[in-house]
Design a protein around this motif. Structure first.
Motif, PDB file in Angstrom:
ATOM      1  N   GLN A  12       0.832  -1.191   0.000  1.00  8.42           N
ATOM      2  CA  GLN A  12       0.000   0.000   0.000  1.00  8.42           C
ATOM      3  C   GLN A  12       0.878   1.257   0.000  1.00  8.42           C
ATOM      4  O   GLN A  12       2.049   1.204   0.392  1.00  8.42           O
ATOM      5  N   ALA A  13       0.295   2.338  -0.421  1.00  7.92           N
ATOM      6  CA  ALA A  13       1.016   3.607  -0.418  1.00  7.92           C
ATOM      7  C   ALA A  13       1.535   3.904   0.983  1.00  7.92           C
ATOM      8  O   ALA A  13       0.812   3.721   1.972  1.00  7.92           O
ATOM      9  N   GLY A  14       2.786   4.338   1.059  1.00 12.36           N
ATOM     10  CA  GLY A  14       3.411   4.628   2.333  1.00 12.36           C
ATOM     11  C   GLY A  14       4.230   3.476   2.897  1.00 12.36           C
ATOM     12  O   GLY A  14       5.028   3.679   3.822  1.00 12.36           O
ATOM     13  N   ASP A  15       4.028   2.286   2.351  1.00 16.96           N
ATOM     14  CA  ASP A  15       4.778   1.113   2.809  1.00 16.96           C
ATOM     15  C   ASP A  15       6.195   1.116   2.263  1.00 16.96           C
ATOM     16  O   ASP A  15       6.575   1.967   1.447  1.00 16.96           O
ATOM     17  N   SER A  16       6.958   0.115   2.697  1.00 12.06           N
ATOM     18  CA  SER A  16       8.344  -0.042   2.266  1.00 12.06           C
ATOM     19  C   SER A  16       8.566  -1.424   1.658  1.00 12.06           C
ATOM     20  O   SER A  16       7.845  -2.389   1.982  1.00 12.06           O
TER      21      SER A  16
END
Length: 121
Positions: A12-16
């Motif tokens: 998801q957006a913001g993950d690494s």
């Protein structure tokens, strides 16, 4: 030299995510390693590069401060740590070797097989 990229996935957006590129063969004969990416319908673009000996790094403006390239000379492996991922980072990521560190994909050979990174919003 043979290159094997791995570590991609769906996040998801913001993950690494951390990508790895394992090199086998005469890795010492190459000056640097690079990561490129290619999104559907777009040209392959430079992401980051690192020199084997000194570890000098270079980044595209779009990933600077979010991505970190590193290498482990003992393991002949190059990593791409990707933080704060965005949907626009979605692409197939490739690693490649070069004797001329540039931002142009034509300067790189050989290439790994690519690993898919998908970032959902």
């Amino acid at each position: 030299v043979q290159l094997q990229a791995s570590g991609g996935g769906l996040v998801q957006a913001g993950d690494s995510l951390r990508l790895s590129c394992a090199a086998s063969g005469r890795t010492f004969s190459y000056y640097a390693m690079g990561w490129f990416r290619q999104a559907p319908g777009k040209e392959r673009e430079f992401v980051a590069a690192i020199t084997w000996s000194v570890g000098s790094t270079h980044y595209s403006d779009s990933v600077k401060a979010r991505f970190t390239i590193s290498r482990d000379n003992a393991k002949n492996t190059v990593y791409l740590q990707m933080n704060s991922l965005r949907p626009e980072d979605t692409a197939v990521y490739y690693c490649a070797a070069t004797n001329h560190l540039t931002y142009y994909s034509t300067s790189y050979y050989p290439w790994g097989q690519g690993t898919q990174v998908t970032v959902s919003s």
